[in-house]
Design a protein around this motif. Structure first.
Motif, PDB file in Angstrom:
ATOM      1  N   VAL A 188     116.827  -8.421 -75.307  1.00 58.36           N
ATOM      2  CA  VAL A 188     116.139  -9.542 -74.653  1.00 58.36           C
ATOM      3  C   VAL A 188     117.027 -10.065 -73.525  1.00 58.36           C
ATOM      4  O   VAL A 188     118.226 -10.291 -73.721  1.00 58.36           O
ATOM      5  CB  VAL A 188     115.847 -10.671 -75.660  1.00 58.36           C
ATOM      6  N   LEU A 189     116.457 -10.246 -72.343  1.00 52.15           N
ATOM      7  CA  LEU A 189     117.186 -10.769 -71.190  1.00 52.15           C
ATOM      8  C   LEU A 189     116.522 -12.086 -70.777  1.00 52.15           C
ATOM      9  O   LEU A 189     115.343 -12.108 -70.426  1.00 52.15           O
ATOM     10  CB  LEU A 189     117.133  -9.753 -70.044  1.00 52.15           C
ATOM     11  N   TYR A 190     117.295 -13.157 -70.854  1.00 49.42           N
ATOM     12  CA  TYR A 190     116.740 -14.500 -70.621  1.00 49.42           C
ATOM     13  C   TYR A 190     117.697 -15.301 -69.750  1.00 49.42           C
ATOM     14  O   TYR A 190     118.905 -15.339 -70.009  1.00 49.42           O
ATOM     15  CB  TYR A 190     116.530 -15.217 -71.959  1.00 49.42           C
TER      16      TYR A 190
ATOM     17  N   PRO B 231     115.584  -9.966 -58.118  1.00 45.07           N
ATOM     18  CA  PRO B 231     114.557  -9.292 -58.925  1.00 45.07           C
ATOM     19  C   PRO B 231     114.828  -7.815 -59.174  1.00 45.07           C
ATOM     20  O   PRO B 231     114.561  -7.310 -60.272  1.00 45.07           O
ATOM     21  CB  PRO B 231     113.280  -9.502 -58.101  1.00 45.07           C
ATOM     22  N   ASP B 232     115.354  -7.110 -58.178  1.00 45.83           N
ATOM     23  CA  ASP B 232     115.612  -5.670 -58.368  1.00 45.83           C
ATOM     24  C   ASP B 232     116.680  -5.435 -59.428  1.00 45.83           C
ATOM     25  O   ASP B 232     116.551  -4.539 -60.272  1.00 45.83           O
ATOM     26  CB  ASP B 232     116.031  -5.032 -57.050  1.00 45.83           C
ATOM     27  N   THR B 233     117.743  -6.241 -59.382  1.00 45.12           N
ATOM     28  CA  THR B 233     118.815  -6.087 -60.371  1.00 45.12           C
ATOM     29  C   THR B 233     118.314  -6.484 -61.757  1.00 45.12           C
ATOM     30  O   THR B 233     118.618  -5.819 -62.757  1.00 45.12           O
ATOM     31  CB  THR B 233     120.032  -6.936 -59.975  1.00 45.12           C
ATOM     32  N   HIS B 234     117.552  -7.563 -61.827  1.00 43.54           N
ATOM     33  CA  HIS B 234     116.982  -7.996 -63.105  1.00 43.54           C
ATOM     34  C   HIS B 234     116.119  -6.885 -63.702  1.00 43.54           C
ATOM     35  O   HIS B 234     116.188  -6.591 -64.901  1.00 43.54           O
ATOM     36  CB  HIS B 234     116.159  -9.272 -62.903  1.00 43.54           C
ATOM     37  N   HIS B 235     115.309  -6.249 -62.868  1.00 45.59           N
ATOM     38  CA  HIS B 235     114.451  -5.160 -63.333  1.00 45.59           C
ATOM     39  C   HIS B 235     115.285  -3.992 -63.852  1.00 45.59           C
ATOM     40  O   HIS B 235     114.957  -3.398 -64.898  1.00 45.59           O
ATOM     41  CB  HIS B 235     113.545  -4.696 -62.193  1.00 45.59           C
ATOM     42  N   LEU B 236     116.357  -3.675 -63.141  1.00 36.48           N
ATOM     43  CA  LEU B 236     117.235  -2.579 -63.556  1.00 36.48           C
ATOM     44  C   LEU B 236     117.873  -2.880 -64.922  1.00 36.48           C
ATOM     45  O   LEU B 236     117.884  -2.023 -65.810  1.00 36.48           O
ATOM     46  CB  LEU B 236     118.316  -2.360 -62.503  1.00 36.48           C
TER      47      LEU B 236
ATOM     48  N   ARG C 289     121.802 -14.031 -72.679  1.00 43.46           N
ATOM     49  CA  ARG C 289     121.403 -15.236 -71.940  1.00 43.46           C
ATOM     50  C   ARG C 289     122.320 -15.354 -70.731  1.00 43.46           C
ATOM     51  O   ARG C 289     123.517 -15.543 -70.881  1.00 43.46           O
ATOM     52  CB  ARG C 289     121.510 -16.491 -72.816  1.00 43.46           C
ATOM     53  N   TRP C 290     121.748 -15.180 -69.546  1.00 42.32           N
ATOM     54  CA  TRP C 290     122.547 -15.284 -68.337  1.00 42.32           C
ATOM     55  C   TRP C 290     122.293 -16.631 -67.679  1.00 42.32           C
ATOM     56  O   TRP C 290     121.186 -17.164 -67.717  1.00 42.32           O
ATOM     57  CB  TRP C 290     122.264 -14.129 -67.368  1.00 42.32           C
ATOM     58  N   GLY C 291     123.339 -17.181 -67.095  1.00 41.56           N
ATOM     59  CA  GLY C 291     123.212 -18.480 -66.438  1.00 41.56           C
ATOM     60  C   GLY C 291     124.076 -18.514 -65.204  1.00 41.56           C
ATOM     61  O   GLY C 291     125.223 -18.082 -65.220  1.00 41.56           O
ATOM     62  N   GLY C 292     123.517 -19.024 -64.153  1.00 38.93           N
ATOM     63  CA  GLY C 292     124.198 -19.086 -62.873  1.00 38.93           C
ATOM     64  C   GLY C 292     123.127 -19.190 -61.807  1.00 38.93           C
ATOM     65  O   GLY C 292     122.061 -19.728 -62.043  1.00 38.93           O
ATOM     66  N   THR C 293     123.380 -18.662 -60.657  1.00 41.35           N
ATOM     67  CA  THR C 293     122.366 -18.763 -59.615  1.00 41.35           C
ATOM     68  C   THR C 293     121.710 -17.411 -59.360  1.00 41.35           C
ATOM     69  O   THR C 293     120.599 -17.167 -59.787  1.00 41.35           O
ATOM     70  CB  THR C 293     122.964 -19.336 -58.313  1.00 41.35           C
TER      71      THR C 293
END
Length: 364
Positions: A257-259, A242-247, A234-238
């Motif tokens: 799970v990435l949320y 999208p490219d990094t999230h996809h990677l 669970r990541w939180g911040g700002t």
């Protein structure tokens, strides 16, 4: 003295109230002499409208000024609605990050914190977060609200919570003073502590900021350890583009799970990543209690769906009333889930400057 709240203010977290009935009840609660907070009862005298008669819908919240900067100096006891009685059950006093100027404060009654965590836990279930596992959080223990949310989430959705304290204000100060090498050393120290816990404990959920997650993935052995043990992040911040999230989702942590969640101490809450929203990470609020508007900062009018604007946050609940808080974040305006009030927001990123101050993210 009558201190009973309208039942619509006390509905279970998973029973959405009628939005207009809810707003009217909240105005009666926060501006009635018997139940409102000393701050708002005094502040109402400076308004050119009567909240109890003129504010009937979510859109009418725009009538209020943005008073969030007044939260820097208001005595916290003046922020508690009198309807909570002479000995209110307060979980804590929480502060903003102090990114731009002195910190601002809110007071959190227990009923709101429990409602928020129940809602958040339901979101975790939607994303197939494992229940009953141990959590590790790289989060401030205080004075930010995120530490309390972590501890309660770990205890209610998980089993045991391990926490590595984080001082984002110190990191921001180091960066602002040109001591980036010390800020870098501090962040690595945080990751070192996390590694020891991961190696010695059965951690199933990791709570972390995007900046620290980026540091974690530089260590191949630590990535392998997370993939071996951790079932959900669970990541939180700002900012997590999208490219990094996809990677992260497809190559670095493909079985995890990435949320994401996005929020602010000043709204005493978080927005959760919409299931199936892809790598742009659309965030839905706990409507109608916490709502967003994505606006043109010059006009304060909503931008078209799909366009970029600045985020305005509102909190309306029995516990707190804080409308029209212009945040230091940019986002893409997205249509809300049917039945929700306000906007959804995607592709969150900080503005470069806010209130004539440079915005420094540091470990967030």
């Amino acid at each position: 003295m009558s201190t009973a709240a309208h039942p619509v203010l006390d509905l279970p977290f998973d029973t959405p109230p009628d939005p207009e009935e809810f707003i009217r009840a909240a105005m009666e609660w926060h501006f009635h002499p018997d139940t409102g907070s000393p701050y708002w009862l005094e502040r109402a005298a400076s308004l050119d409208f009567d909240p109890r008669t003129d504010v009937k819908s979510h859109d009418d919240l725009q009538l209020f000024p943005n008073v969030v900067n007044e939260m820097r100096k208001v005595p916290v006891h003046a922020l508690i609605p009198k309807g909570y009685g002479p000995r209110p059950d307060i979980v804590g006093v929480y502060e903003s990050g102090g990114t731009t100027g002195a910190p601002k404060r809110v007071v959190c009654p227990r009923d709101w914190m429990e409602r928020l965590v129940d809602w958040s836990n339901a979101n975790l279930d939607e994303h197939d977060f494992p229940r009953g596992v141990d959590w590790l959080g790289l989060t401030p223990s205080g004075p930010h609200i995120v530490g309390e949310i972590f501890r309660r989430s770990a205890a209610t959705h998980g089993r045991h919570g391990f926490q590595v304290d984080l001082d984002p204000r110190w990191v921001k100060k180091l960066i602002a003073d040109g001591r980036a090498d010390q800020a870098d050393a501090y962040a690595e120290h945080v990751i070192d502590q996390a590694e020891f816990i991961l190696r010695t404990q059965e951690i199933g959920v990791l709570t972390i900021t995007p900046a620290l997650l980026e540091r974690l993935v530089r260590r191949e052995d630590l990535v392998a350890l997370v993939n071996e043990k951790v079932r959900a992040i669970r990541w939180g911040g700002t900012q997590l583009d999208p490219d990094t999230h996809h990677l992260y989702r497809t190559e670095i942590f493909p079985e995890t799970v990435l949320y994401g969640h996005y929020g602010s101490t000043m709204i005493m809450g978080i927005a959760g990543q919409r299931p199936g929203s892809g790598d742009s990470c659309v965030f839905d609020t706990f409507s109608p209690y916490v709502t967003f508007s994505v606006v043109d900062p010059a006009t304060r009018r909503p931008v078209p769906y799909g366009e970029r604007g600045q985020v305005v946050m509102n909190h309306v609940s029995k516990a707190l009333f804080l409308p029209n808080n212009l945040e230091r974040d940019l986002a893409t305006r997205v249509e809300p889930v049917p039945g929700r009030v306000g906007d959804a927001a995607a592709d969150i990123a900080p503005v470069g400057r806010f209130e004539n101050e440079a915005v420094i993210e540091g470990v967030y």
